[in-house]
Structure formats: structure tokens, C-alpha cells
Scaffold this motif. Structure first.
Motif, PDB file in Angstrom:
ATOM      1  N   PRO A  86     -27.121 -54.435  30.310  1.00  0.00           N
ATOM      2  CA  PRO A  86     -25.670 -54.392  30.157  1.00  0.00           C
ATOM      3  C   PRO A  86     -24.915 -53.572  31.215  1.00  0.00           C
ATOM      4  CG  PRO A  86     -26.709 -53.024  28.495  1.00  0.00           C
ATOM      5  CD  PRO A  86     -27.821 -53.637  29.283  1.00  0.00           C
ATOM      6  N   PHE A  87     -25.570 -53.268  32.336  1.00  0.00           N
ATOM      7  CA  PHE A  87     -24.944 -52.508  33.435  1.00  0.00           C
ATOM      8  C   PHE A  87     -25.407 -53.084  34.765  1.00  0.00           C
ATOM      9  CE2 PHE A  87     -25.080 -49.643  29.806  1.00  0.00           C
ATOM     10  CZ  PHE A  87     -23.764 -49.208  29.765  1.00  0.00           C
ATOM     11  N   ALA A  88     -24.803 -52.580  35.847  1.00  0.00           N
ATOM     12  CA  ALA A  88     -25.094 -53.078  37.187  1.00  0.00           C
ATOM     13  C   ALA A  88     -26.553 -52.846  37.582  1.00  0.00           C
ATOM     14  CB  ALA A  88     -24.177 -52.378  38.198  1.00  0.00           C
TER      15      ALA A  88
ATOM     16  N   ASP B 143     -25.183 -37.811  34.397  1.00  0.00           N
ATOM     17  CA  ASP B 143     -25.966 -39.056  34.477  1.00  0.00           C
ATOM     18  C   ASP B 143     -27.392 -38.866  33.974  1.00  0.00           C
ATOM     19  OD1 ASP B 143     -26.392 -41.729  35.047  1.00  0.00           O
ATOM     20  OD2 ASP B 143     -26.554 -41.445  37.218  1.00  0.00           O
ATOM     21  N   GLN B 144     -27.994 -40.007  33.626  1.00  0.00           N
ATOM     22  CA  GLN B 144     -29.404 -40.002  33.212  1.00  0.00           C
ATOM     23  C   GLN B 144     -30.281 -39.697  34.425  1.00  0.00           C
ATOM     24  OE1 GLN B 144     -30.311 -43.390  30.344  1.00  0.00           O
ATOM     25  NE2 GLN B 144     -28.294 -43.957  31.077  1.00  0.00           N
ATOM     26  N   ILE B 145     -31.299 -38.892  34.191  1.00  0.00           N
ATOM     27  CA  ILE B 145     -32.138 -38.373  35.270  1.00  0.00           C
ATOM     28  C   ILE B 145     -32.739 -39.474  36.151  1.00  0.00           C
ATOM     29  CG2 ILE B 145     -34.226 -38.223  33.818  1.00  0.00           C
ATOM     30  CD1 ILE B 145     -34.740 -35.474  35.220  1.00  0.00           C
TER      31      ILE B 145
ATOM     32  N   GLY C 133     -28.962 -49.201  38.480  1.00  0.00           N
ATOM     33  CA  GLY C 133     -28.668 -48.038  37.637  1.00  0.00           C
ATOM     34  C   GLY C 133     -29.843 -47.754  36.703  1.00  0.00           C
ATOM     35  N   PRO C 134     -29.705 -46.724  35.863  1.00  0.00           N
ATOM     36  CA  PRO C 134     -30.838 -46.303  35.033  1.00  0.00           C
ATOM     37  C   PRO C 134     -31.343 -47.352  34.048  1.00  0.00           C
ATOM     38  CG  PRO C 134     -28.836 -45.054  34.503  1.00  0.00           C
ATOM     39  CD  PRO C 134     -28.537 -45.844  35.725  1.00  0.00           C
ATOM     40  N   THR C 135     -30.438 -48.083  33.395  1.00  0.00           N
ATOM     41  CA  THR C 135     -30.881 -49.085  32.414  1.00  0.00           C
ATOM     42  C   THR C 135     -31.667 -50.179  33.122  1.00  0.00           C
ATOM     43  OG1 THR C 135     -28.748 -48.667  31.355  1.00  0.00           O
ATOM     44  CG2 THR C 135     -30.077 -50.442  30.440  1.00  0.00           C
ATOM     45  N   ASP C 136     -31.135 -50.593  34.261  1.00  0.00           N
ATOM     46  CA  ASP C 136     -31.767 -51.641  35.073  1.00  0.00           C
ATOM     47  C   ASP C 136     -33.143 -51.187  35.568  1.00  0.00           C
ATOM     48  OD1 ASP C 136     -31.211 -54.229  36.707  1.00  0.00           O
ATOM     49  OD2 ASP C 136     -31.775 -52.774  38.243  1.00  0.00           O
TER      50      ASP C 136
ATOM     51  N   GLY D  63     -17.850 -45.371  26.324  1.00  0.00           N
ATOM     52  CA  GLY D  63     -19.001 -45.574  25.440  1.00  0.00           C
ATOM     53  C   GLY D  63     -20.333 -45.562  26.161  1.00  0.00           C
ATOM     54  N   SER D  64     -20.303 -45.563  27.494  1.00  0.00           N
ATOM     55  CA  SER D  64     -21.576 -45.487  28.229  1.00  0.00           C
ATOM     56  C   SER D  64     -22.139 -44.066  28.093  1.00  0.00           C
ATOM     57  CB  SER D  64     -21.351 -45.831  29.702  1.00  0.00           C
ATOM     58  OG  SER D  64     -20.516 -44.865  30.298  1.00  0.00           O
ATOM     59  N   VAL D  65     -23.405 -43.927  28.432  1.00  0.00           N
ATOM     60  CA  VAL D  65     -24.047 -42.612  28.317  1.00  0.00           C
ATOM     61  C   VAL D  65     -23.354 -41.591  29.212  1.00  0.00           C
ATOM     62  CG1 VAL D  65     -26.170 -41.364  28.904  1.00  0.00           C
ATOM     63  CG2 VAL D  65     -26.292 -43.480  27.577  1.00  0.00           C
ATOM     64  N   SER D  66     -23.056 -41.987  30.441  1.00  0.00           N
ATOM     65  CA  SER D  66     -22.418 -41.057  31.382  1.00  0.00           C
ATOM     66  C   SER D  66     -21.029 -40.634  30.886  1.00  0.00           C
ATOM     67  CB  SER D  66     -22.312 -41.716  32.763  1.00  0.00           C
ATOM     68  OG  SER D  66     -21.862 -43.048  32.642  1.00  0.00           O
ATOM     69  N   ASN D  67     -20.308 -41.567  30.280  1.00  0.00           N
ATOM     70  CA  ASN D  67     -18.983 -41.245  29.734  1.00  0.00           C
ATOM     71  C   ASN D  67     -19.108 -40.288  28.541  1.00  0.00           C
ATOM     72  OD1 ASN D  67     -16.956 -42.786  27.359  1.00  0.00           O
ATOM     73  ND2 ASN D  67     -16.034 -41.725  29.085  1.00  0.00           N
TER      74      ASN D  67
ATOM     75  N   HIS E 123     -18.082 -42.476  35.730  1.00  0.00           N
ATOM     76  CA  HIS E 123     -18.881 -42.885  34.561  1.00  0.00           C
ATOM     77  C   HIS E 123     -19.011 -44.399  34.530  1.00  0.00           C
ATOM     78  CE1 HIS E 123     -15.356 -44.169  32.228  1.00  0.00           C
ATOM     79  NE2 HIS E 123     -14.750 -43.073  32.630  1.00  0.00           N
ATOM     80  N   ALA E 124     -19.782 -44.894  33.557  1.00  0.00           N
ATOM     81  CA  ALA E 124     -20.097 -46.325  33.499  1.00  0.00           C
ATOM     82  C   ALA E 124     -19.296 -47.054  32.424  1.00  0.00           C
ATOM     83  CB  ALA E 124     -21.596 -46.507  33.279  1.00  0.00           C
ATOM     84  N   GLY E 125     -18.078 -46.564  32.138  1.00  0.00           N
ATOM     85  CA  GLY E 125     -17.214 -47.231  31.163  1.00  0.00           C
ATOM     86  C   GLY E 125     -17.225 -46.516  29.827  1.00  0.00           C
TER      87      GLY E 125
ATOM     88  N   GLY F 149     -30.828 -52.012  25.531  1.00  0.00           N
ATOM     89  CA  GLY F 149     -29.649 -51.225  25.161  1.00  0.00           C
ATOM     90  C   GLY F 149     -29.954 -49.746  25.272  1.00  0.00           C
ATOM     91  N   HIS F 150     -28.992 -48.917  24.911  1.00  0.00           N
ATOM     92  CA  HIS F 150     -29.229 -47.477  24.972  1.00  0.00           C
ATOM     93  C   HIS F 150     -28.345 -46.716  23.995  1.00  0.00           C
ATOM     94  CE1 HIS F 150     -25.610 -47.243  27.254  1.00  0.00           C
ATOM     95  NE2 HIS F 150     -26.056 -46.831  28.407  1.00  0.00           N
ATOM     96  N   MET F 151     -28.395 -45.399  24.111  1.00  0.00           N
ATOM     97  CA  MET F 151     -27.634 -44.543  23.214  1.00  0.00           C
ATOM     98  C   MET F 151     -26.139 -44.897  23.187  1.00  0.00           C
ATOM     99  SD  MET F 151     -26.869 -40.757  24.191  1.00  0.00           S
ATOM    100  CE  MET F 151     -25.164 -40.700  24.431  1.00  0.00           C
TER     101      MET F 151
ATOM    102  N   ASN G 186     -19.080 -50.155  36.893  1.00  0.00           N
ATOM    103  CA  ASN G 186     -19.835 -51.105  36.055  1.00  0.00           C
ATOM    104  C   ASN G 186     -21.238 -50.619  35.714  1.00  0.00           C
ATOM    105  OD1 ASN G 186     -17.952 -53.079  35.603  1.00  0.00           O
ATOM    106  ND2 ASN G 186     -18.391 -54.155  37.513  1.00  0.00           N
ATOM    107  N   GLY G 187     -21.513 -49.385  36.047  1.00  0.00           N
ATOM    108  CA  GLY G 187     -22.826 -48.815  35.804  1.00  0.00           C
ATOM    109  C   GLY G 187     -22.917 -47.572  36.667  1.00  0.00           C
ATOM    110  N   THR G 188     -23.898 -46.705  36.389  1.00  0.00           N
ATOM    111  CA  THR G 188     -23.982 -45.512  37.237  1.00  0.00           C
ATOM    112  C   THR G 188     -24.765 -45.780  38.526  1.00  0.00           C
ATOM    113  OG1 THR G 188     -25.732 -44.588  35.838  1.00  0.00           O
ATOM    114  CG2 THR G 188     -23.494 -43.779  35.480  1.00  0.00           C
ATOM    115  N   GLY G 189     -25.296 -47.006  38.698  1.00  0.00           N
ATOM    116  CA  GLY G 189     -25.823 -47.390  40.016  1.00  0.00           C
ATOM    117  C   GLY G 189     -24.691 -47.345  41.041  1.00  0.00           C
TER     118      GLY G 189
HETATM  119  C1  MLT Z   1     -24.610 -45.224  31.413  1.00  0.00           C
HETATM  120  O1  MLT Z   1     -23.894 -44.316  31.841  1.00  0.00           O
HETATM  121  O2  MLT Z   1     -24.514 -45.696  30.285  1.00  0.00           O
HETATM  122  C2  MLT Z   1     -25.693 -45.783  32.292  1.00  0.00           C
HETATM  123  O3  MLT Z   1     -25.971 -44.941  33.324  1.00  0.00           O
HETATM  124  C3  MLT Z   1     -25.470 -47.160  32.594  1.00  0.00           C
HETATM  125  C4  MLT Z   1     -26.270 -47.766  33.683  1.00  0.00           C
HETATM  126  O4  MLT Z   1     -27.443 -48.127  33.490  1.00  0.00           O
HETATM  127  O5  MLT Z   1     -25.714 -47.932  34.762  1.00  0.00           O
END
Ligand code: MLT
Length: 309
Positions: free
Chosen positions: A23-25, A191-193, A28-31, A148-152, A144-146, A79-81, A172-175
Motif C-alpha cells: 500500500p505504499f511506493a 521512520d521505520q528502521i 519504502g519499508p513495506t515494499d 495514518g501511516s506509521v511515519s505520520n 511522512h507517508a500520509g 499491511g502494517h500498524m 506516497n511512502g517513506t521511500g
Molecule cells: C509508513 O510510514 O507507513 C511507511 O513507511 C510506508 C512505506 O512503506 O513507505
């Protein structure tokens, strides 16, 4: 389909390519986590897993799409947190419910949160950063990535601890947000490590602290928030695979077994650990454990995020 023919289909699963929605670019971490784990799952399942990056609205656009996909095991989502917990209080009209519309498949990784900044931001350490953010609240910005995103959500938590409300810059993502941080176009990010270890070690950005009780082995020189003087800021996210509600239990079991096998593979483990992620212990890898995590995370984040918004 009758019960016996759907059972036969589930037993034969998978007979064609599987689509994994991210669900992100890309990049980034999810990808990155999805690609590391599904690369190994594809070998176990004997089918290609195609990653489809679907961006927008802090990951909720893609998650709504995944919720409505056919529940046959051929469309899944990482998905994620954010997408499966924090989005619930943040989007009153959320087009899906993380518990009611998904079958939990398996937890992939825990991801400690770092406070990061462009390399030429003046503060040298977390104490100076806190003073700087307070003094420059209306000028400084956080990528941030929008919503509700983790970074936000992580920076919202940091901001509430500090009592500030700086400007947010959504990507659109933290990438892509990381690219902007490296280029000095934004000031800082929570951001996620997994998205930051190569850049920190390469000196293209700086890390003030990791928001976990212990230092991370991938970044031994980065202090914890407690060591750096901000014990109230603790944050670790997680990433996990979900299938649309009603996906046959046999299919969920096959997918979960492939996740578990991937997490036990030496090459997968090495890659995840190099990027600082936390590999879930066996007890946390079952679909039921992921279902419990989602329930607990919604309960945890709902009052926190209602209070800061
Ligand atoms: C986030 O902030 O939710 C993530 O870093 C999203 C991502 O994978 O880009």
C-alpha cells in the motif's frame, strides 16, 4: 461452488501467480519487507508472487481495494500498524475494518522507529533537536507517508510528547520521503528502521535516536530515546500479511506456513536483521497471534490518536 469443490481448490492452491498489494511506493519499508519475505514464499509455494504498489491516503486506498478482492488467496496485502490499526481512529469513513474484512495470515517483522533528519539540520543530538523543534515549530517540517501511516502516527506521538505541531509533508511512502530527506528538501522524519540503515551508515542523513528500550544491533552508535533524554517517546511498528475475509482456512494455513519457512531461512533472516528489523518469535507467527495483535493495536492507538488530533 459447493463445499467439496472449494475444498479441492484450496487443496490445489496455488495454481497460478499471486498478487501481493503493497500500500505504499516501491523502495519504502513495506515494499522492502514484502519483497524479502515473498521472494522466499514464492519458492515454497511454487508460484510467482507479483508485488503491486498501490499508493494513496496513508495506505488506506490499497487496503480498501484488498478488502474487496476475491477471497481465493490470489490477492493479498502487506499491511502494517498504520493500515490495520491507526487508520481506524484517523479515518471516520474508513472503507474497511482491519478485523472484520481480513483474515490475518502472518506477522513478518517488527520495525523500531527512528528520529531522522537531513544531514545538515543544525542540531547535533536529540536534546538540541528538541530545543530546535520548539524554537522553529512554524518553520520546520516533517515528512511522512500520509495520514495514518506509521511515519505520520509516530511523529504525531513525538509531537504530542514535545507539545509542538510542526508542518507535515505527505508523500506516497517513506521511500520517496527518504529521497527528499537525503536531498535536503524536508527537515526530519520518524521512520521505520528498515528504510534508514543504509542512509545512516552512508552518512547521507542523521539519526538522533531509536525509540525502543534497547539499541538496535544494526545501528550500535544510535542512542535510544531514553539514553538521549526522551524516554516518553517509544515506538515500534510491525508489518504483516492479510487476506480478504473468507479466504479458505486451508489457503491461509499454506500461506502462513510459507511465511514461517521464510522467517526461518538464513538468507531472509540476515537481510531482515541487517536492516534492523525484529524477527517475530515462533509464538507470534500464527494467524491467531496476528489477529490478537491487530485487536490490541486498535485498542492501543484509538485513545492515543483521538487525544492528539
Ligand atoms: C509508513 O510510514 O507507513 C511507511 O513507511 C510506508 C512505506 O512503506 O513507505
Amino acid at each position: 461452488l459447493g463445499v467439496s469443490s472449494s475444498q479441492a481448490l484450496a487443496q490445489a492452491y496455488p495454481t497460478r501467480n499471486i498478487t501481493m498489494i503493497v500500500p505504499f511506493a516501491a523502495g519504502g519499508p513495506t515494499d522492502v519487507i514484502a519483497r524479502i519475505v515473498t521472494g522466499h514464499m514464492a519458492q515454497t509455494l511454487g508460484q510467482t508472487i507479483i508485488i503491486e504498489n498501490v499508493v494513496g491516503a496513508g495506505g488506506t486506498t490499497a487496503t480498501a481495494r484488498a478488502a474487496k478482492a476475491a477471497n481465493d488467496g490470489y490477492t493479498l496485502i502487506t499491511g502494517h500498524m498504520g493500515t490495520h490499526a491507526a487508520s481506524v481512529p484517523l479515518y471516520p469513513k474508513l472503507a474497511y475494518h482491519p478485523e472484520k474484512d481480513f483474515e490475518p495470515v502472518g506477522l513478518l517483522a517488527g520495525t523500531p522507529i527512528l528520529i531522522l533528519a537531513r544531514k545538515d539540520l543544525p542540531p547535533k543530538d536529540l536534546k538540541e533537536f528538541i530545543a530546535y523543534v520548539k524554537a522553529n515549530e512554524s518553520k520546520i517540517n516533517a515528512a511522512h507517508a500520509g495520514v495514518g501511516s506509521v511515519s505520520n502516527v509516530s511523529c504525531e506521538l513525538l509531537h504530542s510528547v514535545l507539545g509542538v505541531k510542526p508542518i507535515g509533508v505527505p508523500f506516497n511512502g517513506t521511500g520517496p520521503a527518504m529521497n527528499a530527506l537525503v536531498a535536503g528538501q524536508v527537515d526530519y522524519m520518524c521512520d521505520q528502521i528498515v528504510n534508514a540503515v543504509p542512509q545512516i551508515n552512508g552518512g547521507t542523513i542523521k539519526a538522533y535516536a531509536v525509540a525502543t528500550p534497547e539499541r538496535n544491533p544494526s545501528l550500535p552508535n544510535v542512542p535510544t530515546t531514553t539514553e538521549a533524554g526522551l524516554p516518553a517517546f517509544q515506538a515500534q511498528a510491525w508489518n504483516a500479511i492479510f487476506a480478504p475475509k473468507g479466504t479458505p482456512p486451508e489457503v491461509v494455513a499454506k500461506l502462513n506456513a510459507a511465511v514461517v519457512k521464510a522467517l526461518d531461512d538464513e538468507t531472509v533472516r540476515k537481510r531482515l536483521l541487517e536492516l534492523g528489523s525484529v524477527i517475530p518469535p515462533a509464538a507470534d507467527r500464527t494467524p491467531a497471534a496476528l489477529g490478537t495483535l491487530v485487536k490490541n493495536e486498535i485498542a492501543k492507538w484509538t485513545p492515543v490518536l483521538k487525544a492528539v488530533n
